[in-house]
Scaffold this motif. Structure first.
Motif, mmCIF file in Angstrom:
data_model
loop_
_atom_site.group_PDB
_atom_site.id
_atom_site.type_symbol
_atom_site.label_atom_id
_atom_site.label_comp_id
_atom_site.label_asym_id
_atom_site.label_seq_id
_atom_site.Cartn_x
_atom_site.Cartn_y
_atom_site.Cartn_z
ATOM 1 N N TYR A 1 0.991 -0.830 0.078
ATOM 2 C CA TYR A 1 0.108 0.029 -0.312
ATOM 3 C C TYR A 1 0.832 1.004 -0.273
ATOM 4 N N THR A 2 0.449 1.951 -0.948
ATOM 5 C CA THR A 2 1.301 3.530 -1.285
ATOM 6 C C THR A 2 0.686 4.590 -0.248
ATOM 7 N N TRP A 3 0.763 5.496 -0.015
ATOM 8 C CA TRP A 3 0.688 6.551 0.607
ATOM 9 C C TRP A 3 0.796 7.982 -0.365
ATOM 10 N N LEU A 4 0.259 8.644 -0.757
ATOM 11 C CA LEU A 4 0.607 9.190 -2.459
ATOM 12 C C LEU A 4 -0.168 11.121 -1.893
ATOM 13 N N SER A 5 0.746 11.454 -2.868
ATOM 14 C CA SER A 5 0.245 13.319 -2.751
ATOM 15 C C SER A 5 0.003 13.683 -3.891
ATOM 16 N N GLU A 6 -0.362 14.759 -4.391
ATOM 17 C CA GLU A 6 -0.300 15.012 -5.548
ATOM 18 C C GLU A 6 0.579 16.043 -6.042
ATOM 19 N N GLN A 7 0.806 16.681 -4.384
ATOM 20 C CA GLN A 7 1.725 17.989 -4.965
ATOM 21 C C GLN A 7 3.275 16.328 -4.604
ATOM 22 N N LEU A 8 3.555 15.521 -3.528
ATOM 23 C CA LEU A 8 5.098 15.374 -3.370
ATOM 24 C C LEU A 8 5.069 14.307 -4.333
ATOM 25 N N GLY A 9 4.237 13.427 -4.636
ATOM 26 C CA GLY A 9 4.125 12.194 -5.667
ATOM 27 C C GLY A 9 3.919 10.703 -4.031
ATOM 28 N N ASP A 10 4.848 9.307 -4.638
ATOM 29 C CA ASP A 10 4.791 8.863 -3.721
ATOM 30 C C ASP A 10 5.670 8.976 -1.921
ATOM 31 N N ILE A 11 5.492 8.847 -1.426
ATOM 32 C CA ILE A 11 5.910 9.384 0.545
ATOM 33 C C ILE A 11 6.165 8.164 0.745
ATOM 34 N N LEU A 12 5.690 6.988 0.501
ATOM 35 C CA LEU A 12 6.083 6.029 1.374
ATOM 36 C C LEU A 12 4.835 4.884 1.201
ATOM 37 N N SER A 13 6.006 3.873 1.216
ATOM 38 C CA SER A 13 5.016 2.514 1.334
ATOM 39 C C SER A 13 5.253 1.175 2.660
ATOM 40 N N VAL A 14 3.836 0.893 2.383
ATOM 41 C CA VAL A 14 3.283 -0.635 3.485
ATOM 42 C C VAL A 14 3.529 -1.144 3.146
ATOM 43 N N GLU A 15 4.028 -2.567 3.093
ATOM 44 C CA GLU A 15 4.237 -4.114 2.352
ATOM 45 C C GLU A 15 3.678 -4.974 3.595
ATOM 46 N N SER A 16 2.622 -5.939 3.497
ATOM 47 C CA SER A 16 2.153 -6.576 4.510
ATOM 48 C C SER A 16 3.110 -7.593 4.107
ATOM 49 N N LYS A 17 3.408 -8.179 4.815
ATOM 50 C CA LYS A 17 3.956 -9.940 4.371
ATOM 51 C C LYS A 17 3.315 -11.229 5.520
ATOM 52 N N ILE A 18 3.345 -12.073 4.331
ATOM 53 C CA ILE A 18 2.056 -13.109 3.983
ATOM 54 C C ILE A 18 2.813 -14.028 5.352
ATOM 55 N N TRP A 19 2.304 -14.394 5.910
ATOM 56 C CA TRP A 19 2.642 -16.109 6.867
ATOM 57 C C TRP A 19 3.818 -15.286 7.764
ATOM 58 N N SER A 20 3.699 -13.960 8.618
ATOM 59 C CA SER A 20 4.692 -13.743 10.170
ATOM 60 C C SER A 20 3.982 -12.673 10.283
ATOM 61 N N ARG A 21 4.256 -13.561 11.868
ATOM 62 C CA ARG A 21 3.151 -12.898 12.792
ATOM 63 C C ARG A 21 3.783 -11.976 13.609
ATOM 64 N N LYS A 22 5.373 -12.147 13.499
ATOM 65 C CA LYS A 22 6.216 -11.345 14.368
ATOM 66 C C LYS A 22 6.652 -10.154 13.648
ATOM 67 N N GLN A 23 6.611 -10.164 12.153
ATOM 68 C CA GLN A 23 6.664 -9.301 11.900
ATOM 69 C C GLN A 23 6.369 -9.028 10.802
ATOM 70 N N PRO A 24 4.882 -8.644 10.759
ATOM 71 C CA PRO A 24 3.604 -8.801 9.787
ATOM 72 C C PRO A 24 3.901 -6.964 8.499
ATOM 73 N N PHE A 25 5.070 -6.520 8.797
ATOM 74 C CA PHE A 25 5.128 -5.513 8.367
ATOM 75 C C PHE A 25 6.163 -4.615 7.817
#
Length: 175
Positions: free
Chosen positions: A114-138
């Protein structure tokens, strides 16, 4: 807020998110050595979310009991922003009182990023979810140039985690 390190001291581009606890989980944004933020849930049915960073703390709660809109408040009760999910769309719009408007969505239908996107700044940051990872899910991926341009970066990182967790809970409830 002394326990958290500021994002201006960040030296890496990827921050893993650690999940602590099983029955009442809380999430920590860290680089393995320092902690940059914390996300916890409070209240009955986990209705309120508390985001804590070195730059401040915020409370995320629903605007009404059955509504879709979320309100961002400071601990003293002052409203600082509004989160609005669009109808029949994957996009979620954030409007802060300081003028920042950003959209949170996944660019591809079956993508886990998932990505945070701003019209003025473009892509700000992204959140990647990991499958089958309970201890480190993102994993949070940050462009180093955005640290100086967007002072709300810690809020956006933790808010992105909260929104992905809400989407996962909604998907689990419908299945």
């Amino acid at each position: 807020m002394d326990q958290f390190r500021g994002f201006d001291l960040l030296r890496v581009q990827e921050l893993p998110v650690l999940r602590h606890g099983f029955w009442r989980p809380w999430y920590e944004l860290t680089d393995g050595q320092f902690s940059y933020g914390k996300l916890t849930y409070t209240g009955a049915l986990k209705r309120n979310c508390i985001l804590e960073t070195a730059s401040g703390s915020w409370i995320i709660r629903r605007k009404s009991w059955a509504g879709r809109k979320l309100i961002i408040e400071q601990p003293d009760g002052m409203e600082t922003g509004l989160i609005t999910p669009e109808i029949w769309s994957r996009k979620i719009t954030l409007e802060l009182n300081n003028g920042l408007t950003a959209t949170f969505y996944n660019k591809k239908i079956l993508a886990r990023t998932y990505t945070w996107l701003s019209e003025q700044l473009g892509d700000i940051l992204s959140v990647e979810s990991k499958i089958w990872s309970r201890k480190q899910p993102f994993i949070i991926k940050i462009d180093p140039d955005m640290i100086k341009k967007v002072p709300e970066l810690p809020l956006l990182a933790l808010l992105g985690i909260n929104l992905v967790l809400l989407k996962q809970a909604e998907a689990a409830a419908t299945s």
